[in-house]
Design an enzyme around this catalytic site. Structure first.
Site, PDB file in Angstrom:
ATOM      1  N   HIS A   1      28.453 -52.618  25.740  1.00  0.00           N
ATOM      2  CA  HIS A   1      29.677 -52.353  26.502  1.00  0.00           C
ATOM      3  C   HIS A   1      29.494 -51.004  27.193  1.00  0.00           C
ATOM      4  O   HIS A   1      30.005 -49.982  26.768  1.00  0.00           O
ATOM      5  CB  HIS A   1      30.895 -52.337  25.588  1.00  0.00           C
ATOM      6  CG  HIS A   1      31.539 -53.676  25.451  1.00  0.00           C
ATOM      7  ND1 HIS A   1      32.183 -54.300  26.501  1.00  0.00           N
ATOM      8  CD2 HIS A   1      31.622 -54.524  24.401  1.00  0.00           C
ATOM      9  CE1 HIS A   1      32.654 -55.469  26.104  1.00  0.00           C
ATOM     10  NE2 HIS A   1      32.317 -55.637  24.834  1.00  0.00           N
TER      11      HIS A   1
ATOM     12  N   ASP B   1      35.338 -53.088  26.504  1.00  0.00           N
ATOM     13  CA  ASP B   1      35.829 -53.143  25.129  1.00  0.00           C
ATOM     14  C   ASP B   1      37.109 -52.337  24.996  1.00  0.00           C
ATOM     15  O   ASP B   1      38.072 -52.757  24.323  1.00  0.00           O
ATOM     16  CB  ASP B   1      34.764 -52.622  24.158  1.00  0.00           C
ATOM     17  CG  ASP B   1      34.219 -51.243  24.551  1.00  0.00           C
ATOM     18  OD1 ASP B   1      34.342 -50.841  25.724  1.00  0.00           O
ATOM     19  OD2 ASP B   1      33.652 -50.561  23.669  1.00  0.00           O
TER      20      ASP B   1
ATOM     21  N   HIS C   1       8.859 -57.243  47.869  1.00  0.00           N
ATOM     22  CA  HIS C   1       7.604 -57.825  47.356  1.00  0.00           C
ATOM     23  C   HIS C   1       6.844 -58.460  48.506  1.00  0.00           C
ATOM     24  O   HIS C   1       7.397 -59.251  49.272  1.00  0.00           O
ATOM     25  CB  HIS C   1       7.881 -58.889  46.304  1.00  0.00           C
ATOM     26  CG  HIS C   1       6.629 -59.543  45.799  1.00  0.00           C
ATOM     27  ND1 HIS C   1       5.777 -58.941  44.899  1.00  0.00           N
ATOM     28  CD2 HIS C   1       6.073 -60.747  46.099  1.00  0.00           C
ATOM     29  CE1 HIS C   1       4.760 -59.740  44.657  1.00  0.00           C
ATOM     30  NE2 HIS C   1       4.906 -60.840  45.372  1.00  0.00           N
TER      31      HIS C   1
ATOM     32  N   TYR D   1      32.379 -59.843  45.809  1.00  0.00           N
ATOM     33  CA  TYR D   1      33.738 -59.327  45.718  1.00  0.00           C
ATOM     34  C   TYR D   1      34.193 -58.668  47.016  1.00  0.00           C
ATOM     35  O   TYR D   1      33.455 -57.865  47.602  1.00  0.00           O
ATOM     36  CB  TYR D   1      33.850 -58.291  44.599  1.00  0.00           C
ATOM     37  CG  TYR D   1      33.455 -58.779  43.225  1.00  0.00           C
ATOM     38  CD1 TYR D   1      33.243 -60.126  42.962  1.00  0.00           C
ATOM     39  CD2 TYR D   1      33.279 -57.881  42.182  1.00  0.00           C
ATOM     40  CE1 TYR D   1      32.874 -60.568  41.706  1.00  0.00           C
ATOM     41  CE2 TYR D   1      32.913 -58.303  40.912  1.00  0.00           C
ATOM     42  CZ  TYR D   1      32.704 -59.650  40.681  1.00  0.00           C
ATOM     43  OH  TYR D   1      32.346 -60.074  39.440  1.00  0.00           O
TER      44      TYR D   1
ATOM     45  N   GLU E   1      38.108 -42.017  22.388  1.00  0.00           N
ATOM     46  CA  GLU E   1      39.057 -43.054  21.964  1.00  0.00           C
ATOM     47  C   GLU E   1      40.508 -42.587  21.963  1.00  0.00           C
ATOM     48  O   GLU E   1      41.422 -43.411  21.820  1.00  0.00           O
ATOM     49  CB  GLU E   1      38.657 -43.583  20.581  1.00  0.00           C
ATOM     50  CG  GLU E   1      37.351 -44.370  20.652  1.00  0.00           C
ATOM     51  CD  GLU E   1      36.775 -44.717  19.287  1.00  0.00           C
ATOM     52  OE1 GLU E   1      36.125 -45.778  19.181  1.00  0.00           O
ATOM     53  OE2 GLU E   1      36.962 -43.929  18.338  1.00  0.00           O
TER      54      GLU E   1
END
Length: 388
Positions: free
Chosen positions: A97, A102, A236, A292, A366
């Protein structure tokens, strides 16, 4: 009046536990069985109605009414090795994560717990969208097809931001994020001996001219005040050091902010690649893939957010001045309903939490989790109570 930050801090230990459990067990794309089951566990525990789908996405609802506001959290991780030495470091080799999803999932569960507690005070319904595949091909489209936006009047989402200190929330007026268009170019020439290049058509030489030419679009054809980037990430060609290469493949990404700029850059990109190759006697095939789109924050939601978040002493609210060149599939939701997307600071220098997202040492402070849950809950309550 409900003190949402107090309520979120009261469940902070739960939020940390959820986040750490998810961080230890990252899953990618739509293969989120463990993640979805953990979300289900808490939804069941708090008697929140929900439905889980085959893509591991979940839609939950709290409240009653045709007046619906949505909150979205993305759940997927990345194919990145976790090199942190933490008790909650990933136990799955090569998966991590590394973008904070998370935390987003834990924050969304926290918001759900608070919203359920005060369900009787909701002047409408809150729909909680737990979404897979933001990091791959746009799980938002799945959830929309499953009815996530049916009758929804507005949608909110956040993203943790390691460049902002914990306690800071950043929000952008207008355009928020870039559009993304991956591309592949195949250039065909004619092979020959390296000692006699005039006998061939050197596709590597043509590729060099093409790469130089497409960068000229950005430096000389896009206004300096506008935002566009062309990155060649892979090339490449050739099979021997003493031979003129017959063909070259080039891959990369185009990022633009705003639909008009996107169309201009894509059109010029094709012209430059094809015409440059032709000038040097080669042939080019160009594939530009849709990804997107860019998106904007709704003006009304932005102004509301500034007012009710700006009054909270524990939050330092800043206005972000420039759109980001990263992409976000939240754009698919905002194409259909008004949306607001904001950044939640998770940086803490004293704790050593300074490493960039999508890196092997990424982590969050946190302490941001409770603030995120409180803010998302406030977004839902404010919208339902201030909009008819």
């Amino acid at each position: 009046m409900i003190n949402f930050l107090y309520e979120a801090n009261a469940i902070k230990d739960i939020l940390v536990e959820i986040r750490r459990e998810l961080h230890k067990n990252p899953e990618i794309d739509r293969n989120l069985k463990y993640t979805a089951s953990l979300v289900e566990k808490y939804l069941k525990q708090y008697s929140i109605d929900y439905k889980r789908y085959d893509n591991c996405g979940i839609i939950a609802e709290i409240g009653k009414s045709d007046k619906i506001v949505a909150l979205r959290a993305d759940m997927d991780a990345l194919e990145i090795e976790d090199l942190k030495d933490k008790p909650y470091s990933s136990i799955k080799k090569g998966l991590m994560h590394a973008c904070g999803h998370d935390a987003h999932t834990a924050i969304q569960i926290g918001a759900a717990i608070i919203l359920k507690k005060y369900e009787s005070k909701l002047n409408g319904k809150v729909r909680l969208i737990f979404q897979p595949a933001e990091e791959t091909d746009g799980g938002a489209k799945d959830m929309i097809n499953f009815g996530a936006l049916d009758n929804v009047r507005a949608i909110y989402a956040l993203h943790v931001d390691e460049t902002l200190d914990t306690g800071v929330i950043g929000v952008k007026k207008g355009l928020v994020a870039a559009a993304s268009n991956p591309f592949k170019i195949s250039i065909f020439g004619k092979g020959a001996h390296g000692a006699y290049p005039h006998d061939g058509i050197d596709s590597i030489y043509i590729a060099a001219k093409v790469i130089d030419g497409i960068q000229g679009i950005i430096s000389r054809e896009v206004a300096a005040a506008d935002s566009a980037v062309i990155t060649v990430g892979k090339i490449h060609g050739g099979t021997a050091a003493n031979a003129v290469a017959r063909n070259v493949d080039i891959e990369g990404i185009i990022r633009t902010v705003g639909d008009d700029l996107r169309q201009f850059v894509l059109s010029r990109f094709k012209e430059v690649v094809i015409d440059t190759s032709r000038i040097y006697r080669g042939i080019a095939e160009v594939d530009i893939f849709e990804s997107y789109p860019s998106f904007s924050n709704d003006d009304i939601l932005f102004n509301d957010f500034i007012k009710f978040v700006g009054d909270i002493n524990e939050i330092k609210l800043i206005e972000i001045q420039k759109p980001g060149m990263g992409v976000e599939d939240f754009a698919y939701y905002t194409k259909l309903v008004p949306g607001l997307y904001y950044k939640l600071g998770c940086r803490n220098v004293e704790k050593g939490i300074v490493h960039p997202a999508h890196g092997s040492y990424f982590d969050i402070d946190e302490d941001c989790l409770a603030l995120g849950s409180a803010t998302q809950t406030m977004c839902a309550f404010n919208y339902l109570n201030s909009h008819k």
